[in-house]
Design a protein around this motif. Structure first.
Motif, short mmCIF file in Angstrom:
data_model
loop_
_atom_site.label_atom_id
_atom_site.label_comp_id
_atom_site.label_asym_id
_atom_site.label_seq_id
_atom_site.Cartn_x
_atom_site.Cartn_y
_atom_site.Cartn_z
N UNK A 125 0.59 -1.03 -0.03
CA UNK A 125 0.19 -0.15 -0.74
C UNK A 125 0.77 1.01 -0.09
N UNK A 126 0.39 2.63 -1.02
CA UNK A 126 1.50 3.83 -0.69
C UNK A 126 0.87 3.98 0.91
N UNK A 127 2.18 4.70 1.24
CA UNK A 127 2.39 5.10 3.05
C UNK A 127 0.95 6.11 2.76
N UNK A 128 0.65 5.53 3.39
CA UNK A 128 -0.94 6.77 5.02
C UNK A 128 -1.70 7.15 3.18
N UNK A 133 -0.93 -1.72 -4.81
CA UNK A 133 0.18 -1.73 -5.86
C UNK A 133 0.77 -3.64 -5.61
N UNK A 134 0.25 -3.81 -7.02
CA UNK A 134 0.81 -5.11 -6.86
C UNK A 134 1.94 -4.92 -8.74
N UNK A 135 3.23 -5.43 -8.18
CA UNK A 135 4.14 -5.53 -9.43
C UNK A 135 4.65 -6.90 -8.98
N UNK A 136 4.39 -7.96 -10.63
CA UNK A 136 5.16 -8.92 -11.18
C UNK A 136 4.99 -10.07 -11.58
N UNK A 163 -2.66 -1.13 -9.97
CA UNK A 163 -3.16 -0.05 -8.66
C UNK A 163 -4.40 -0.94 -9.00
N UNK A 164 -5.06 -0.74 -7.21
CA UNK A 164 -6.24 -1.03 -7.14
C UNK A 164 -6.26 0.61 -5.84
N UNK A 165 -8.23 1.42 -5.86
CA UNK A 165 -7.96 1.87 -4.57
C UNK A 165 -9.73 1.78 -4.87
N UNK A 166 -9.91 2.05 -3.95
CA UNK A 166 -10.97 2.16 -3.15
C UNK A 166 -11.64 3.98 -3.13
N UNK A 167 -12.41 4.77 -4.10
CA UNK A 167 -12.60 6.27 -4.47
C UNK A 167 -14.43 6.55 -3.55
#
Length: 492
Positions: A125-128, A133-136, A163-167
């Motif tokens: 997860x990006x900080x805070x 993010x998943x890579x590979x 890249x996933x996020x909740x809006x």
């Protein structure tokens, strides 16, 4: 087997050393094992091999030069290791061995090691934030309503960045990603002339959930290089089809061969829908349009629609009845104006656990007829989650499909090229052809993590001699296709 044990031991030692090096790192190992026998008679409706590509030129060998071996014993071992630094950071490494007894790893006395890495990705997860993010090398799937198992356009392991996020909490999510599906020559091209030998996929999904409805609009863009290995890279993990059949038009095989452009764009847009407002009656559906190579020669273009619709009743504890259908555009009478079928890359679509499609069979190897639902229409019904006796679970399904492709389009390509892998009897149906199939599957829970299973399938097809020739059709008419798989599955 000794070398496989050494690999697992090495992973375990790595896990221990990681734990010593940093006490906050948690290591979890999970996996599964499947050992099963498969009796299968009537592969490709004939019991003979289908045609296959032999090079990316392309060259190929025809159908009906080999005969089937009706019984095999398969064994698959998968081990997944998660290195978890915190709830915000982890890495997964997953390996597997999958082959028949007496071949490769499972050869007595002098085995050949055939260990594959099928997952290797970093996830954080990006900080805070709650941005993941998943890579590979990771599982990637475009949206499809869940009654139809998985995406008709792409479902597979892929080297990708996602890249996933909740809006909006509990309402709107977003997922964006990039995957490199093919890079044929890797660092250096064969000569000092650079060639376009990559296939890249970009995608965006927007899952929306409101009371009684979940809709997932999505779009995907592929940038396809002319010299990528479409004829030698399998679009199916079970080796049933290559990217060539699923992505290109038949016209690309006719003179002048291949594309005029060094790169062509492919585009898909669609939406997956699940309606639960009338629960316990639930409805599912997908609408997808795809096109590609539209700026190339007319004969190289490909575009089409795919629509499916299904319903199930979940109000009974003992079983869940399902009905479903689909329709897609098929080839018209000319190959000189391109293809009218929707392009796709790695499908894993199939309702009701149907034996006709490569979809949700647990005993996955040598498990189905590999029919392409694109270019066809069909209906079916299934009874799933049947629980009449404690520890037993059953699934029963029937599917009928009819081709939407012009006989002339397929006949003309076969006349020009002979028996070729692009169109195959039993996989690609004309509008004068049909297939009926049934499956009955049973699971018995021996222990919580150990199951005994039986999967069965039957298929009958009607085919045109004027399209495929008397030899193949006569063989298909001599008997129906049957499959019985039986064995054990263990999860740890």
């Amino acid at each position: 087997m000794r070398r496989l044990s050494l690999l697992i031991l090495a992973v375990a030692l790595l896990a221990v050393s990681a734990g010593v090096a940093q006490a906050t790192t948690e290591v979890k190992m999970t996996g599964d094992s499947r050992i099963y026998g498969v009796y299968f008679t009537g592969h490709n409706f004939t019991g003979w091999n289908d045609p296959s590509w032999t090079s990316n030129t392309p060259t190929w060998k025809g159908a009906g030069t080999k005969t089937e071996d009706t019984f095999e014993i398969w064994e698959r071992i998968r081990v997944r290791t998660d290195f978890i630094a915190s709830e915000n950071l982890r890495f997964r490494l997953a390996t597997k061995v999958d082959n028949t007894w007496g071949n490769g790893t499972y050869t007595a006395a002098n085995p050949e090691v055939a260990i594959q890495v099928y997952q290797a990705y970093l996830q954080f997860n990006l900080p805070d934030t709650k941005v993941e993010v998943s890579a590979g090398l990771q599982p990637v799937a475009l949206p499809q309503s869940k009654l139809f198992n998985d995406s008709i356009v792409f479902t597979d392991w892929a080297a990708a960045l996602v890249v996933k996020s909740n809006l909006i909490p509990d309402t709107l999510d977003v997922q964006a990603g990039f995957g490199r599906l093919i890079d044929t020559n890797r660092t250096y091209d064969p000569t000092t002339t650079q060639v376009a030998d990559e296939l890249d996929l970009y995608f965006l999904t927007l899952p929306i959930t409101v009371n009684g409805l979940k809709a997932t609009p999505w779009a995907a863009l592929a940038v396809a290089g002319r010299d990528a290995g479409y004829f030698t890279s399998f679009a199916s993990s079970f080796g049933e089809a290559t990217y060539a059949e699923d992505l290109l038009s038949a016209g690309t095989l006719l003179s002048p061969t291949k594309w005029k452009n060094a790169q062509n764009a492919y585009f898909w847009a669609g939406s997956a829908m699940e309606v639960t407002a009338l629960d316990p009656v639930k409805f599912y559906g997908d609408v997808i349009y795809g096109q590609g190579a539209t700026d190339d020669r007319n004969k190289s273009r490909r575009a089409g629609w795919f629509i499916d619709l299904g319903a199930e009743y979940t109000g009974w504890d003992m079983l869940t009845p399902q009905v479903y259908g689909w329709w897609s555009t098929g080839e018209d009478s000319s190959t000189r104006n391109g293809s009218e079928r929707m392009p796709h890359t790695r499908p894993n679509w199939g309702p009701g656990g149907s034996f006709l499609f490569d979809d949700s069979q647990v005993f996955a190897r040598n498990s189905n007829m590999g029919i392409d639902p694109v270019g066809a229409m069909g209906v079916g019904a299934a009874l799933v989650n049947m629980n009449f006796i404690q520890k037993f679970e059953h699934r029963l399904g029937f599917t009928y499909l009819h081709g939407n492709n012009s006989p002339r389009a397929i006949r003309d390509v076969n006349a020009a090229l002979g028996s070729n892998p692009y169109f195959q009897m039993g996989r690609d149906l004309t509008w004068n052809e049909s297939v009926l199939g049934a499956n009955f599957d049973t699971k018995y829970a021996i222990y919580e993590n150990l199951d005994a299973r039986v999967e069965t399938g039957w298929a009958h097809g009607n085919f045109q001699k004027s399209v495929w020739g008397s030899r193949l059709v006569n063989k298909a008419e001599s008997g129906d296709t049957w499959k019985v798989s039986f064995g054990l599955t263990y999860r740890f």
